[in-house]
Design a protein around this motif. Structure first.
Motif, PDB file in Angstrom:
ATOM      1  N   THR A   1       0.811  -1.214   0.000  1.00  0.00           N
ATOM      2  CA  THR A   1       0.000   0.000   0.000  1.00  0.00           C
ATOM      3  C   THR A   1       0.846   1.266   0.000  1.00  0.00           C
ATOM      4  OG1 THR A   1      -0.123  -0.024   2.432  1.00  0.00           O
ATOM      5  CG2 THR A   1      -1.872  -1.182   1.213  1.00  0.00           C
ATOM      6  N   LEU A   2       2.139   1.160   0.318  1.00  0.00           N
ATOM      7  CA  LEU A   2       3.005   2.334   0.306  1.00  0.00           C
ATOM      8  C   LEU A   2       3.456   2.721  -1.094  1.00  0.00           C
ATOM      9  CD1 LEU A   2       5.286   1.501   3.374  1.00  0.00           C
ATOM     10  CD2 LEU A   2       3.282   2.986   3.308  1.00  0.00           C
ATOM     11  N   MET A   3       3.163   1.868  -2.061  1.00  0.00           N
ATOM     12  CA  MET A   3       3.534   2.146  -3.457  1.00  0.00           C
ATOM     13  C   MET A   3       2.277   2.390  -4.270  1.00  0.00           C
ATOM     14  SD  MET A   3       6.543  -0.698  -4.070  1.00  0.00           S
ATOM     15  CE  MET A   3       5.443  -2.066  -3.666  1.00  0.00           C
ATOM     16  N   SER A   4       2.279   3.447  -5.022  1.00  0.00           N
ATOM     17  CA  SER A   4       1.156   3.792  -5.897  1.00  0.00           C
ATOM     18  C   SER A   4       1.668   3.966  -7.316  1.00  0.00           C
ATOM     19  CB  SER A   4       0.464   5.068  -5.410  1.00  0.00           C
ATOM     20  OG  SER A   4       1.359   6.167  -5.452  1.00  0.00           O
ATOM     21  N   ALA A   5       0.737   4.133  -8.248  1.00  0.00           N
ATOM     22  CA  ALA A   5       1.129   4.298  -9.646  1.00  0.00           C
ATOM     23  C   ALA A   5       1.804   5.633  -9.903  1.00  0.00           C
ATOM     24  CB  ALA A   5      -0.100   4.149 -10.543  1.00  0.00           C
ATOM     25  N   ASP A   6       1.498   6.630  -9.083  1.00  0.00           N
ATOM     26  CA  ASP A   6       2.042   7.966  -9.313  1.00  0.00           C
ATOM     27  C   ASP A   6       3.351   8.217  -8.573  1.00  0.00           C
ATOM     28  OD1 ASP A   6      -0.206   8.472 -10.853  1.00  0.00           O
ATOM     29  OD2 ASP A   6      -1.347   9.227  -9.127  1.00  0.00           O
ATOM     30  N   SER A   7       3.487   7.733  -7.351  1.00  0.00           N
ATOM     31  CA  SER A   7       4.675   8.026  -6.558  1.00  0.00           C
ATOM     32  C   SER A   7       4.914   6.908  -5.552  1.00  0.00           C
ATOM     33  CB  SER A   7       4.508   9.362  -5.816  1.00  0.00           C
ATOM     34  OG  SER A   7       3.417   9.283  -4.911  1.00  0.00           O
ATOM     35  N   VAL A   8       6.146   6.898  -5.034  1.00  0.00           N
ATOM     36  CA  VAL A   8       6.547   5.939  -4.018  1.00  0.00           C
ATOM     37  C   VAL A   8       7.251   6.706  -2.910  1.00  0.00           C
ATOM     38  CG1 VAL A   8       7.927   3.907  -3.500  1.00  0.00           C
ATOM     39  CG2 VAL A   8       6.811   4.097  -5.717  1.00  0.00           C
TER      40      VAL A   8
END
Length: 299
Positions: free
Chosen positions: A254-261
């Motif tokens: 959940t800490l990783m998204s498509a837009d930013s990490v």
């Protein structure tokens, strides 16, 4: 009157003792003659490549956001506070501990009973059962997701930690049962027979005589079950929909998204996930190595 003195013959010299044979010169092997730097240099390179990722994680977790320094100074704990409170890693940690400990206990108890039956009893389908256990190790866990989801949905266990515990236990049982049976075979059967003669029944003889000798094997099997359930991602992702029921591997995702990490939070979460396992293995290392050695040979 002339007398002749009796002459006494001198004793013959004793034969010289044979010289002891010279010990054969031990032939030195090629790796014995190698200089030490040829051994330590590859090990040092391997150690550097192993430790650099861990240092990189510590660097991102301890240095302030936006910093490009290669040394975590000044150090900060903001990332740990963020993932523990704001991102719910305290709840994820508790769920992972609960799943890991219960899976460890269930896997060890069931594998202990099944391993004893395989080691001490003969039955018609024993070979076929052992073959089925071995073949089950070739089935990847991803293929079990759909049938397990249908079963748990019918039992209304979706979004419950019980479903993950059952899935992890079933997935770990075949290998654990085989290992436990090998450990039990290494214990002489005559010890149990002597306990029976002294008045013990089968269960008490197993508990008093055999079980203490299986401690290294039980620790090895239990550690495998705990680490696998702690790190497994697919079962928790598929069977748990509520965020309050998720485990640490899903929480890291959940800490990783498509837009930013968020690299700082992700590194802090990785340390939270890794440190408990490292601590556990540091304490059980002696028993773990002994368990591996005991299960490696038979007799």
């Amino acid at each position: 009157m002339i007398t002749k003195e009796a002459t006494v013959a001198a004793p013959a010299p004793l034969p010289a003792a044979p010289e002891p044979p010279r010990p054969a010169r031990k032939r030195r092997r090629a790796w014995d003659e190698a200089p030490r730097w040829q051994i330590y240099l590859p090990l040092g390179i391997y150690l550097v490549f192993t430790l650099i990722p861990f240092y990189w994680i510590l660097l991102f977790a301890l240095r302030p956001a936006g910093s490009t320094s290669l040394v975590p100074w000044p150090m900060t704990t903001v990332h740990f506070e963020k993932v523990w409170t704001d991102r719910g890693f305290g709840t994820f940690f508790y769920n992972s501990v609960l799943v890991g400990v219960v899976t460890l206990l269930m896997t060890t108890l069931v594998a202990l009973a099944g391993g004893y039956a395989l080691a001490r009893f003969d039955f018609k389908v024993k070979r076929a059962f052992m073959l089925a256990l071995l073949c089950s190790q070739f089935v990847p866990g991803a293929l079990l997701l759909v049938p397990l989801f249908e079963i748990f949905a019918g039992l209304q266990l979706i979004n419950s930690l019980i479903s993950v515990i059952i899935a992890e236990t079933v997935f770990q049982l075949p290998l654990s049962m085989i290992l436990i049976s090998n450990f039990i075979k290494n214990v002489p059967y005559s010890l149990e027979e002597a306990a029976w003669v002294d008045g013990c029944n089968r269960f008490r003889a197993f508990r008093v005589v055999v079980l203490p000798l299986l401690r290294p094997g039980l620790i090895a099997v239990g550690s495998f079950a705990f680490v696998h359930s702690w790190n497994h991602f697919l079962f928790a992702l598929m069977f748990l929909n509520n965020q309050e029921k998720q485990t640490i591997p899903v929480g890291l995702n959940t800490l990783m998204s498509a837009d930013s990490v968020d690299l700082g939070a992700l590194a802090a979460g990785g340390i939270i996930a890794a440190v408990p396992v490292v601590i556990v293995f540091a304490f059980i290392q002696k028993w773990l190595i002994t368990g591996f050695s005991a299960g490696a040979v038979k007799g």
